[in-house]
Design a protein around this motif. Structure first.
Motif, PDB file in Angstrom:
ATOM      1  N   LYS B  14       0.826  -1.225   0.000  1.00  0.00           N
ATOM      2  CA  LYS B  14       0.000   0.000   0.000  1.00  0.00           C
ATOM      3  C   LYS B  14       0.853   1.265   0.000  1.00  0.00           C
ATOM      4  CE  LYS B  14      -4.253  -1.647   2.234  1.00  0.00           C
ATOM      5  NZ  LYS B  14      -4.967  -1.791   3.531  1.00  0.00           N
ATOM      6  N   GLY B  15       2.168   1.064  -0.041  1.00  0.00           N
ATOM      7  CA  GLY B  15       3.048   2.228  -0.066  1.00  0.00           C
ATOM      8  C   GLY B  15       3.317   2.821   1.302  1.00  0.00           C
ATOM      9  N   ILE B  16       2.966   2.065   2.347  1.00  0.00           N
ATOM     10  CA  ILE B  16       3.194   2.563   3.704  1.00  0.00           C
ATOM     11  C   ILE B  16       4.581   2.119   4.186  1.00  0.00           C
ATOM     12  CG2 ILE B  16       2.414   2.402   6.126  1.00  0.00           C
ATOM     13  CD1 ILE B  16      -0.418   1.709   4.923  1.00  0.00           C
ATOM     14  N   VAL B  17       5.307   3.046   4.761  1.00  0.00           N
ATOM     15  CA  VAL B  17       6.580   2.696   5.399  1.00  0.00           C
ATOM     16  C   VAL B  17       6.300   2.488   6.882  1.00  0.00           C
ATOM     17  CG1 VAL B  17       8.848   3.550   6.083  1.00  0.00           C
ATOM     18  CG2 VAL B  17       8.041   3.885   3.728  1.00  0.00           C
ATOM     19  N   THR B  18       6.517   1.286   7.357  1.00  0.00           N
ATOM     20  CA  THR B  18       6.248   0.985   8.770  1.00  0.00           C
ATOM     21  C   THR B  18       7.476   1.333   9.615  1.00  0.00           C
ATOM     22  OG1 THR B  18       7.132  -1.252   8.633  1.00  0.00           O
ATOM     23  CG2 THR B  18       4.793  -0.968   8.074  1.00  0.00           C
ATOM     24  N   PRO B  19       7.279   1.495  10.917  1.00  0.00           N
ATOM     25  CA  PRO B  19       8.442   1.716  11.803  1.00  0.00           C
ATOM     26  C   PRO B  19       9.441   0.562  11.690  1.00  0.00           C
ATOM     27  CG  PRO B  19       6.372   2.084  12.991  1.00  0.00           C
ATOM     28  CD  PRO B  19       5.992   1.554  11.647  1.00  0.00           C
ATOM     29  N   GLU B  20       8.924  -0.659  11.510  1.00  0.00           N
ATOM     30  CA  GLU B  20       9.806  -1.821  11.402  1.00  0.00           C
ATOM     31  C   GLU B  20      10.691  -1.720  10.149  1.00  0.00           C
ATOM     32  OE1 GLU B  20       6.510  -2.008  12.026  1.00  0.00           O
ATOM     33  OE2 GLU B  20       6.561  -2.678  14.127  1.00  0.00           O
ATOM     34  N   MET B  21      10.113  -1.265   9.046  1.00  0.00           N
ATOM     35  CA  MET B  21      10.917  -1.093   7.822  1.00  0.00           C
ATOM     36  C   MET B  21      12.013  -0.050   8.035  1.00  0.00           C
ATOM     37  SD  MET B  21       7.956  -1.039   4.891  1.00  0.00           S
ATOM     38  CE  MET B  21       6.532  -2.123   5.045  1.00  0.00           C
TER      39      MET B  21
END
Lengths: 437, 437
Positions: B14-21
């Motif tokens: 979805k194009g979201i950058v997670t904190p984990e990434m």
């Protein structure tokens, strides 16, 4: 009466089958004519000095089982000949095919002569180590003749192969001085030759008087092990110009030895990243025309002091699978201290694993037989049969016995207990009910 | 409010950058957009169950640093939770990125929950092991629903990845019964699934209800680790039809998981001759479309019980250099007993060496930096600087200190004493006189 031949290579080239070739053929399960041809071509060496009484000869070549060498010898920090001899016999019993006597303290001849009369494994030395000790004079005061006399002394004593650092020259001094080598020279013998050249201003005596040395090696059938003074001492230096330029000279020196029927091995790296190992083996094979490659490691990382038997097992296995014929063992004490008995044990096992894994990979006939018997014993959960096939049965048995399963699932081990996959499968395939709890 | 995403894969797509990434990108020294893209494509997994509080996330993928897993857990033969937790924290401190809790005795939930609240490494489990224990009922009496409920229980507890043996089916029973496999099935979980199918006459529940399981894994972002029930248990069985047919099914199951945004790893062999390892990695990469490969070994010989940390280090290094992303550690006690603290230590170091050597070989950015610093410290004979770069400084220092050189050459070690090549070269290059005696 004139001798029929001086060296195994000469005999092979004259069409003579020596007793040593017969023994090697039998051990390897190969036709003696094949062994003879390989010796004639220089692709197999049988280091067997006639003065080494009681030698149990072995062949070294990329198409034969991979052999291992164990470095031992009395030193300033470990002077006890009996402790060293104990290590030697333990190493031979564990399967070492060669012992290099790197003694560097006191009168070295008694131990060397003891080895050459009592030890069935082939014996190697590095005469330049012994030169300083033998004469009890500082390095700079020794002459080229002194070095050559030590080679002759070792040959007479019955040494089967000698490491000679013939491949460096005065040009190497410039190269190292100007170069970008992180670790310069880490070969002990190489550094002594370098230091001698630097202090005396002379050319490398092992290079300058190579023909005279070859004549000695021919007379006593001492196999020349061409030392790689410029082997990389860290990953950063691997496969650099210094190393490959020396290799080219070693290729020339190989052919000069063969011209005199002298058997030759070529020593190799060192510290080498995994992805460069196969290339190193292939380049050596072309440059040195198939002469057996004797590798010191290679260590695949620099950051594991205390565990360099493992870094060397990884590198050695890949090297042997890619064509190396002979592995020098590395112990957990490498880079840190003189190995003790336990280190020697760990180093030998790790080298044997590497050699054996490589033999399977390169499909040496029969190499996997023992593994197949082990698999059968495991399927039957027959522990006594497993010990028979284990490389180190005592250690394996001790681990299992120290933590045996506590109750009625004693056919398994405490790793899985009743969850043992082998047990479950045996029951399932027999149509039995599988109890886990 | 509706959740923005359930899994890291969904977020990435979805194009979201997670904190984990972000954390993974920083640890790997890579652009976060690259990590995001790899997660979206399934080539990197970030096992990170939101219920695992205090997780320090890591990415697993062939283009990232190779990660290692340590198997622990309470068992019938080692019931002490505190000893196991001591092993866990020691493993994490030594650099294990993952802990698999293979507990198989008593009430397993407290230890699992303790892990998921206290341990910063990712936590994996094998729900089928726990099923028998959890219900305290014999295997044959369990239903498909029972197994699925245990997967859900583990997911709720915060487990980051679960091994599921989905790739075998009733057809595998015939294949094994008719086949020429020396060791049948040696996967513990695989053997339980096999036995359950054999006793109940039902299809593999993890295959039959795979979609329901995926829904659970999606909800809690549990990464599926597709178990290889048919991994070879001896060299003779390596890369056979059983193994490759299962791999093909694992490839199909990978794509079914990805269709639901569930992250997937694929587990691999096992016992494999060195010359077949690279082929195994390449085939997995094509069949499973680049899903990260998690290998158990591979062990390159069967004859070294007591030393399988070494046989696995050889195989693991080659596997990782050829594309495997994640190595399961193997200890010296493998095939023999439950590992003790020292075995765990030895197993972790061996795996770290394999992973690190492979990272250098596959040119992971910065992988060789530590080696280069070690080389510099060695050239200077700066021992304190060497300990700083050593994988296990305490062990290295203890070896040197136990046999320190006896006199004035204390800058060297007792291996070479004054014959030290580094010492000689430093003196030679400085134009100094070299004293050896």
């Amino acid at each position: 009466m004139e001798k029929m031949y001086y060296t195994q290579m000469e005999a092979a080239r004259k069409g003579i089958v020596t007793p040593e070739m017969e023994i090697v053929a039998k051990k390897e399960g190969r036709d003696v004519a094949f062994i003879q041809q390989m010796v004639a071509e220089g692709k197999v060496v049988i280091p067997a000095n006639p003065n080494h009484k009681g030698l149990d000869p072995n062949g070294i070549g990329s198409m034969l089982k991979t052999k291992i060498n164990v470095n031992l010898g009395v030193s300033r920090d470990c002077k006890d000949i009996n402790i060293e001899m104990q290590k030697v016999m333990s190493a031979v019993n564990m399967g070492a095919e060669a012992i290099m006597d790197l003694s560097s303290h006191g009168d070295t001849q008694p131990f060397r002569q003891k080895l050459c009369s009592e030890c069935p494994a082939m014996i190697g030395t590095v005469p330049i180590y012994d030169s300083v000790i033998h004469y009890q004079r500082d390095l700079a005061t020794l002459t080229a003749k002194d070095f050559i006399d030590v080679v002759r002394l070792h040959a007479k004593d019955g040494v089967d192969f000698v490491t000679l650092h013939c491949g460096i020259s005065r040009n190497t001094i410039k190269q190292i001085q100007n170069g970008n080598r992180e670790m310069n020279i880490v070969s002990r013998g190489g550094s002594l030759v370098f230091a001698w050249m630097a202090m005396t201003g002379n050319e490398n005596p092992f290079y300058e008087y190579y023909d005279e040395i070859l004549d000695i090696c021919r007379e006593y059938d001492v196999t020349v092990s061409l030392g790689d003074a410029c082997r990389p001492g860290c990953l950063k230096d691997a496969t650099d110009r210094c190393q490959i330029e020396e290799l080219i000279r070693l290729g020339e020196l190989t052919e000069r030895a063969w011209a005199k029927d002298v058997q030759v091995m070529v020593e190799g790296p060192g510290h080498v990243p995994m992805d460069q190992i196969e290339a190193n083996m292939k380049v050596q094979q072309t440059i040195c025309k198939g002469a057996p490659f004797y590798v010191l490691g290679p260590l695949v990382t620099d950051i594991a002091p205390g565990y360099d038997h493992i870094t060397a097992a990884i590198g050695g296995a890949i090297a042997a699978a890619s064509g190396a014929a002979f592995l020098c063992y590395v112990t957990p004490a490498e880079h840190l201290a003189l190995p003790n008995l336990e280190d020697v044990h760990q180093g030998i096992i790790a080298s044997k694993i590497a050699a054996h894994a490589a033999d399977i990979a390169k499909k040496i006939p029969g190499a996997r037989d023992q593994d197949d018997r082990m698999a059968g014993a495991r399927r039957k959960l027959d522990w006594d049969a497993q010990w028979l096939e284990a490389l180190d049965p005592e250690t394996a048995k001790a681990i299992r016995d120290s933590r045996a399963p506590e109750d009625d699932h004693s056919d398994t081990c405490s790793m899985c207990g009743k969850f043992c996959a082998v047990r479950s499968m045996n029951k399932a395939l027999a149509g039995e009910y599988i109890d886990i709890l």
